[in-house]
Design an enzyme around this catalytic site. Sequence first.
Site, mmCIF file in Angstrom:
data_model
loop_
_atom_site.group_PDB
_atom_site.id
_atom_site.type_symbol
_atom_site.label_atom_id
_atom_site.label_comp_id
_atom_site.label_asym_id
_atom_site.label_seq_id
_atom_site.Cartn_x
_atom_site.Cartn_y
_atom_site.Cartn_z
ATOM 1 N N ASN A 1 40.112 21.539 -41.735
ATOM 2 C CA ASN A 1 40.971 22.292 -40.826
ATOM 3 C C ASN A 1 40.991 21.605 -39.468
ATOM 4 O OD1 ASN A 1 42.050 24.355 -39.074
ATOM 5 N ND2 ASN A 1 41.819 25.702 -40.843
ATOM 6 N N THR B 1 38.623 25.630 -45.720
ATOM 7 C CA THR B 1 38.122 26.301 -44.505
ATOM 8 C C THR B 1 37.251 27.505 -44.877
ATOM 9 O OG1 THR B 1 40.098 25.599 -43.337
ATOM 10 C CG2 THR B 1 38.843 27.394 -42.339
ATOM 11 N N HIS C 1 46.993 32.109 -48.007
ATOM 12 C CA HIS C 1 47.817 30.918 -47.789
ATOM 13 C C HIS C 1 49.108 31.041 -48.576
ATOM 14 C CE1 HIS C 1 44.056 29.140 -46.252
ATOM 15 N NE2 HIS C 1 44.841 28.300 -45.606
ATOM 16 N N LYS D 1 50.006 26.425 -52.119
ATOM 17 C CA LYS D 1 48.704 25.790 -51.887
ATOM 18 C C LYS D 1 47.946 25.683 -53.207
ATOM 19 C CE LYS D 1 44.477 25.992 -49.099
ATOM 20 N NZ LYS D 1 44.441 24.562 -48.788
HETATM 21 N N1 LIG Z 1 43.030 19.852 -42.537
HETATM 22 C C1 LIG Z 1 44.001 20.711 -42.186
HETATM 23 O O1 LIG Z 1 44.093 21.177 -41.046
HETATM 24 C C2 LIG Z 1 45.032 21.085 -43.229
HETATM 25 C C3 LIG Z 1 46.139 21.876 -42.886
HETATM 26 C C4 LIG Z 1 47.093 22.125 -43.873
HETATM 27 C C5 LIG Z 1 46.927 21.609 -45.161
HETATM 28 N N2 LIG Z 1 45.816 20.872 -45.445
HETATM 29 C C6 LIG Z 1 45.612 20.215 -46.752
HETATM 30 O O2 LIG Z 1 46.371 19.005 -46.689
HETATM 31 C C7 LIG Z 1 46.872 18.680 -47.991
HETATM 32 C C8 LIG Z 1 48.389 18.546 -47.925
HETATM 33 O O3 LIG Z 1 48.944 19.781 -47.535
HETATM 34 P P1 LIG Z 1 50.528 19.953 -47.480
HETATM 35 O O4 LIG Z 1 50.745 21.355 -47.060
HETATM 36 O O5 LIG Z 1 51.150 18.845 -46.729
HETATM 37 O O6 LIG Z 1 50.877 19.806 -49.044
HETATM 38 P P2 LIG Z 1 52.254 19.331 -49.677
HETATM 39 O O7 LIG Z 1 53.396 19.849 -48.894
HETATM 40 O O8 LIG Z 1 52.170 19.666 -51.135
HETATM 41 O O9 LIG Z 1 52.229 17.753 -49.486
HETATM 42 C C9 LIG Z 1 51.422 16.892 -50.207
HETATM 43 C C10 LIG Z 1 52.225 15.629 -50.351
HETATM 44 O O10 LIG Z 1 51.387 14.587 -50.862
HETATM 45 C C11 LIG Z 1 52.209 13.845 -51.727
HETATM 46 N N3 LIG Z 1 51.391 12.996 -52.600
HETATM 47 C C12 LIG Z 1 50.745 13.300 -53.744
HETATM 48 N N4 LIG Z 1 50.106 12.223 -54.240
HETATM 49 C C13 LIG Z 1 50.370 11.210 -53.373
HETATM 50 C C14 LIG Z 1 50.010 9.854 -53.318
HETATM 51 N N5 LIG Z 1 49.231 9.270 -54.268
HETATM 52 N N6 LIG Z 1 50.439 9.094 -52.279
HETATM 53 C C15 LIG Z 1 51.217 9.626 -51.319
HETATM 54 N N7 LIG Z 1 51.608 10.907 -51.326
HETATM 55 C C16 LIG Z 1 51.184 11.688 -52.340
HETATM 56 C C17 LIG Z 1 53.011 14.876 -52.485
HETATM 57 O O11 LIG Z 1 54.132 14.300 -53.105
HETATM 58 P P3 LIG Z 1 54.715 14.987 -54.460
HETATM 59 O O12 LIG Z 1 55.134 16.353 -54.060
HETATM 60 O O13 LIG Z 1 55.822 14.061 -54.822
HETATM 61 O O14 LIG Z 1 53.562 14.993 -55.449
HETATM 62 C C18 LIG Z 1 53.404 15.783 -51.311
HETATM 63 O O15 LIG Z 1 54.574 15.317 -50.673
HETATM 64 C C19 LIG Z 1 46.353 19.781 -48.910
HETATM 65 O O16 LIG Z 1 45.145 19.358 -49.490
HETATM 66 C C20 LIG Z 1 46.098 20.954 -47.956
HETATM 67 O O17 LIG Z 1 45.122 21.842 -48.435
HETATM 68 C C21 LIG Z 1 44.869 20.604 -44.512
#
Ligand SMILES: NC(=O)c1ccc[n+]([C@@H]2O[C@H](COP(=O)([O-])OP(=O)(O)OC[C@H]3O[C@@H](n4cnc5c(N)ncnc54)[C@H](OP(=O)(O)O)[C@@H]3O)[C@@H](O)[C@H]2O)c1
Length: 253
Positions: A126, A170, A159, A163
Amino acid sequence: MWHAIIRNPTLRTPDSRLPTHMKIAIIGNGRMGQAVAALAAERGHAIHTVVSSRDNAKGSALTRERLAGADVAIEFTRADAAVLNIEKLIALGLPIVTGTTGWSSELPRLAALVRARHGALLHAANFSVGVHLFLRAARELARSYSARPEFTAAIREEHHAAKLDAPSGTALWLQDQLRTSDAQRSFPIASVREGTVAGTHTLTYESPHETVTLSHVARDRKPFAAGALLAAEWLPGRTGIFTFDDLLFGDSA
Ligand SMILES: NC(=O)c1ccc[n+]([C@@H]2O[C@H](COP(=O)([O-])OP(=O)(O)OC[C@H]3O[C@@H](n4cnc5c(N)ncnc54)[C@H](OP(=O)(O)O)[C@@H]3O)[C@@H](O)[C@H]2O)c1
């Protein structure tokens, strides 16, 4: 008129010496990747490249040629892709900021790789400053309630429906910290996946006659994108494994 002045002496403010024009490689073009890219452009950074899943099967796009000239990589993909992406980025010697959740069992192995190559990895389940302060308040609450067995304690996280992982990274992190503050309670987690909720975490203490709640509600993804960007500005020039706590609180984390 009554004025409240709230100061947190241990929270670091953004360093004015942070680089302002970086070339950022964004790995993952999903909700977070796009939010980071939009904010990076607003803050005067250049997007060096955006690597989406289409051209990155098994990390195949993460080559020296594609990433030449990038200052830092920000990785937001999915647990099953992140581990290979991080391995490839370590091999290229690029500082890596990752917010992808669900791969923590691989952290010790990847941390060893980073250390062996004198690289830099900052990971956080997070990136919201508010969540990190919420966590500190939650630990304090847990200490206060540890001598009050008449209360039960529970965590609830909500969420958006898309997700993939549950409980959220978190919530697991909150649970771990609370158990350190109060080893007598298990702090069970209930997860809800619905609609477009960016992320809500609530700690509740309940007795038959009263309820105490502490909540963090993210209304959109901006706090996460801003934190990831701050980490990307902070990390280059450092070596080792870091969390967002290291950036925010330094030695007092
Ligand atoms: N740390 C933080 O503050 C925080 C905040 C929000 C979310 N997160 C986490 O961050 C991650 C992403 O969240 P999000 O909301 O952005 O999810 P999302 O909208 O599903 O985006 C993930 C993206 O990664 C792409 N992807 C999958 N495999 C890949 C690869 N090998 N190379 C490049 N791209 C690839 C997916 O493409 P496809 O759809 O084509 O598979 C999708 O576009 C999750 O694990 C979430 O839990 C963390």
